[in-house]
Design an enzyme around this catalytic site. Sequence first.
Site, PDB file in Angstrom:
ATOM      1  N   ILE A 165      -6.873  -7.266  -1.685  1.00 54.29           N
ATOM      2  CA  ILE A 165      -8.138  -6.525  -1.588  1.00 54.29           C
ATOM      3  C   ILE A 165      -8.186  -5.567  -2.773  1.00 54.29           C
ATOM      4  O   ILE A 165      -7.253  -4.773  -2.981  1.00 54.29           O
ATOM      5  CB  ILE A 165      -8.205  -5.764  -0.248  1.00 54.29           C
ATOM      6  CG1 ILE A 165      -8.159  -6.762   0.916  1.00 54.29           C
ATOM      7  CG2 ILE A 165      -9.456  -4.886  -0.170  1.00 54.29           C
ATOM      8  CD1 ILE A 165      -7.800  -6.158   2.261  1.00 54.29           C
ATOM      9  N   GLY A 202      -4.921 -12.883   0.102  1.00 48.49           N
ATOM     10  CA  GLY A 202      -5.252 -12.392  -1.224  1.00 48.49           C
ATOM     11  C   GLY A 202      -5.053 -10.884  -1.288  1.00 48.49           C
ATOM     12  O   GLY A 202      -4.535 -10.270  -0.352  1.00 48.49           O
ATOM     13  N   TYR A 220      -0.756   3.163  24.424  1.00 48.75           N
ATOM     14  CA  TYR A 220       0.252   3.284  23.372  1.00 48.75           C
ATOM     15  C   TYR A 220       1.562   3.724  24.024  1.00 48.75           C
ATOM     16  O   TYR A 220       1.688   4.866  24.468  1.00 48.75           O
ATOM     17  CB  TYR A 220      -0.257   4.333  22.379  1.00 48.75           C
ATOM     18  CG  TYR A 220       0.500   4.467  21.097  1.00 48.75           C
ATOM     19  CD1 TYR A 220      -0.060   4.044  19.896  1.00 48.75           C
ATOM     20  CD2 TYR A 220       1.751   5.079  21.046  1.00 48.75           C
ATOM     21  CE1 TYR A 220       0.615   4.205  18.699  1.00 48.75           C
ATOM     22  CE2 TYR A 220       2.424   5.232  19.843  1.00 48.75           C
ATOM     23  CZ  TYR A 220       1.855   4.792  18.679  1.00 48.75           C
ATOM     24  OH  TYR A 220       2.514   4.956  17.484  1.00 48.75           O
ATOM     25  N   GLY A 225       0.858  -1.202   0.000  1.00 54.09           N
ATOM     26  CA  GLY A 225       0.000   0.000   0.000  1.00 54.09           C
ATOM     27  C   GLY A 225       0.878   1.231   0.000  1.00 54.09           C
ATOM     28  O   GLY A 225       1.406   1.644  -1.024  1.00 54.09           O
ATOM     29  N   GLU A 237      -3.470  -8.948   6.231  1.00 52.49           N
ATOM     30  CA  GLU A 237      -2.065  -8.584   5.969  1.00 52.49           C
ATOM     31  C   GLU A 237      -1.509  -9.172   4.675  1.00 52.49           C
ATOM     32  O   GLU A 237      -0.331  -9.534   4.607  1.00 52.49           O
ATOM     33  CB  GLU A 237      -1.171  -8.976   7.173  1.00 52.49           C
ATOM     34  CG  GLU A 237      -1.567  -8.267   8.456  1.00 52.49           C
ATOM     35  CD  GLU A 237      -0.686  -8.616   9.649  1.00 52.49           C
ATOM     36  OE1 GLU A 237       0.487  -8.934   9.457  1.00 52.49           O
ATOM     37  OE2 GLU A 237      -1.206  -8.572  10.788  1.00 52.49           O
ATOM     38  N   GLY A 238      -2.373  -9.332   3.697  1.00 52.04           N
ATOM     39  CA  GLY A 238      -1.909  -9.797   2.391  1.00 52.04           C
ATOM     40  C   GLY A 238      -1.607 -11.280   2.330  1.00 52.04           C
ATOM     41  O   GLY A 238      -1.126 -11.769   1.312  1.00 52.04           O
ATOM     42  N   THR A 259      -2.520   3.790   2.836  1.00 53.36           N
ATOM     43  CA  THR A 259      -3.622   3.615   1.893  1.00 53.36           C
ATOM     44  C   THR A 259      -4.811   2.889   2.533  1.00 53.36           C
ATOM     45  O   THR A 259      -4.656   2.193   3.541  1.00 53.36           O
ATOM     46  CB  THR A 259      -3.163   2.756   0.693  1.00 53.36           C
ATOM     47  OG1 THR A 259      -2.837   1.439   1.179  1.00 53.36           O
ATOM     48  CG2 THR A 259      -1.960   3.348  -0.030  1.00 53.36           C
TER      49      THR A 259
END
Length: 578
Positions: free
Chosen positions: A275, A273, A476, A138, A269-270, A211
Amino acid sequence: MAAPEIRHMKWWGWGDEDVSFSDADKPKLWPYLQRELGLPDDIRTPPVSFEEIELPEAKTNEPFTNALKVALGEDQLAADKNTRLVHAAGKAFRDLFRLRRGQVDFAPDLVVFPANEDDVVAIVKAAHEHNAVLIPFGGGSNIAGCLEPQDREGRFIVSLDMCRMCRVLEVNQRALTASIQPGVYGPHMEEQLEEHGVTLGHFPDSFMHSTLGGWVATRSAGMQSDKYGKIEDMVIGLRMVTPSGTLVTRTVPKASNGIDVRHLCIGSEGILGVITEVTVQVHRLPEKKVFEGWIFPDFESGVQAIHDCVRLGCLPVITRLNDPKKTALSAAFKKTQTGFKEKIGNIVKWYLGNIKKIDFEKCCMMITACEGDYDTFHMQRRESAHLFRKRGGVCLGESPGKSFQEAKFDFPHVRDYLMDRGVMGDVSETSVTWDKLLPFYEQTLAAIEKAIEQTGSKPWAGCHISHNYHTGASLYFTFGCLQCEGRELEQYLYIKRAAEDAFMAGGGTLSHHHAVGTEHLPWVEADISKTGVKAVVALKDGLDPRSVMNPGKIIPGAEPLREWGLTEEAIARFNKAD
Ligand code: FAD
């Protein structure tokens, strides 16, 4: 609207090549860091030059590239040094440390730029047939090692850069949905939505350089999540091309159609496949929005104030509460003030110290934003302010809110500034239920500080809260220290492990929104259980039987610490230190 020119981030750090962070107008920053971290005056550790970088020789897979040459145009394939380098990593500390040293052990052999779903189908089919690895890309902004182009079998590796698929395809004004291509960067997407008078409301700190597809694939959270939700709450439907076919879900507000396959794709996370289209819910642009700053006597009172707002249903769209360390750090970021502004600043400080009895060592800054139509805005602002005051909060007005707005997308540049000065700076984030939150905070901070001290450096660790829920909140943690020369990565991993171990021990999760990638592999099984991992493996085997989609991420292997990048000797030293 013409598609913007795609500018990938600089290979060695954050942001555009021609943008860098300067402390020239922040006179307190360097003295603060030197004092807190015990830094020498003259330390400089710049990155190597582009020319000094040597990439591993590109492998070949002729049947695969021949298939691509038939399906795609020549301008959709690239294998030059700069393109391979830019796609060789994300922005995790470990990624950047290695790149800056010129250590590029892995780089994609080819970078491909699909322009539409047909292209993606052709690429995935060719990869499946000819055993090439595909890594969807991305913005390359992830900080979990999600893009590492390493394959245990040594196969040909292709980075699939989605940047040409960057259109908002349709906005439905009645349903308030938008169908959008996944390669669109945050600012370009919001510009296109704004033409229709709507917003997605997803603003991660990395917004400028990440992205939509990356947000969905990492299950990301933006700073206004308390109103708009996280990305998984926003996705109504999607399309994902897998080696076993294209998965399509319906655009409906809710379904009871068995296991929710839409949610199997979100956060994938890829590894399953690519998206290729996302339908999201959108919102009309708010009539009014105001950012403000509040100061609380201590972290606990700030946490209680947020909890009160959650319980009474009047939480602002942003409540970002810094603990004392992060409050001091943001004060060190303050720009030089002169004349009238300086005088006002001094009066406010005197008032806080002498009238409100604020202890500046313990106090905590909170940035809030309220928004909505006239009535909603005023009700939210009035009711939350009432609850904040009951917990000892003092409103500092809009000025700190304005500074936050100006600086919010600049802050990510700071890590490069630190890395230029021999400093490791990184983050680990989690979420935990309200009942555990305060002891969890104390224990995790102590664990991080102890780990840094054990490496021989002076510790700096702080925390903020910025995503809140009915049942709990995210925490965080940010930490930093002077690096141990010659053992920098080992030192980093030691500290990172202390943070993640503390999350697991205290009842948190391995990450609230930064994904698993390779960085968090050692904690997956503890987080989702052995059987949970089995379920993910079954899904991967079912959709991607030859494991061509981003292998080595999410699913831990037999030796996750080694997969994490540690040598035998380092692991032995780790165990001894324990
Ligand atoms: P990439 O980094 O390119 O990819 C991330 C993963 O998604 C990879 O596994 C990739 O294969 C996969 N992927 C990408 N596109 C697709 C696709 N179309 N189909 C399938 N898989 C795909 N995260 C937050 O959630 N909130 C924050 O506030 C935040 N702030 C950050 C601040 C800084 C300074 C940095 C460095 C990072 C921050 N992040 C934050 C982390 C990062 O920006 C997110 O993980 C983001 O979602 C990654 O998006 P990307 O487009 O850059 O994806």
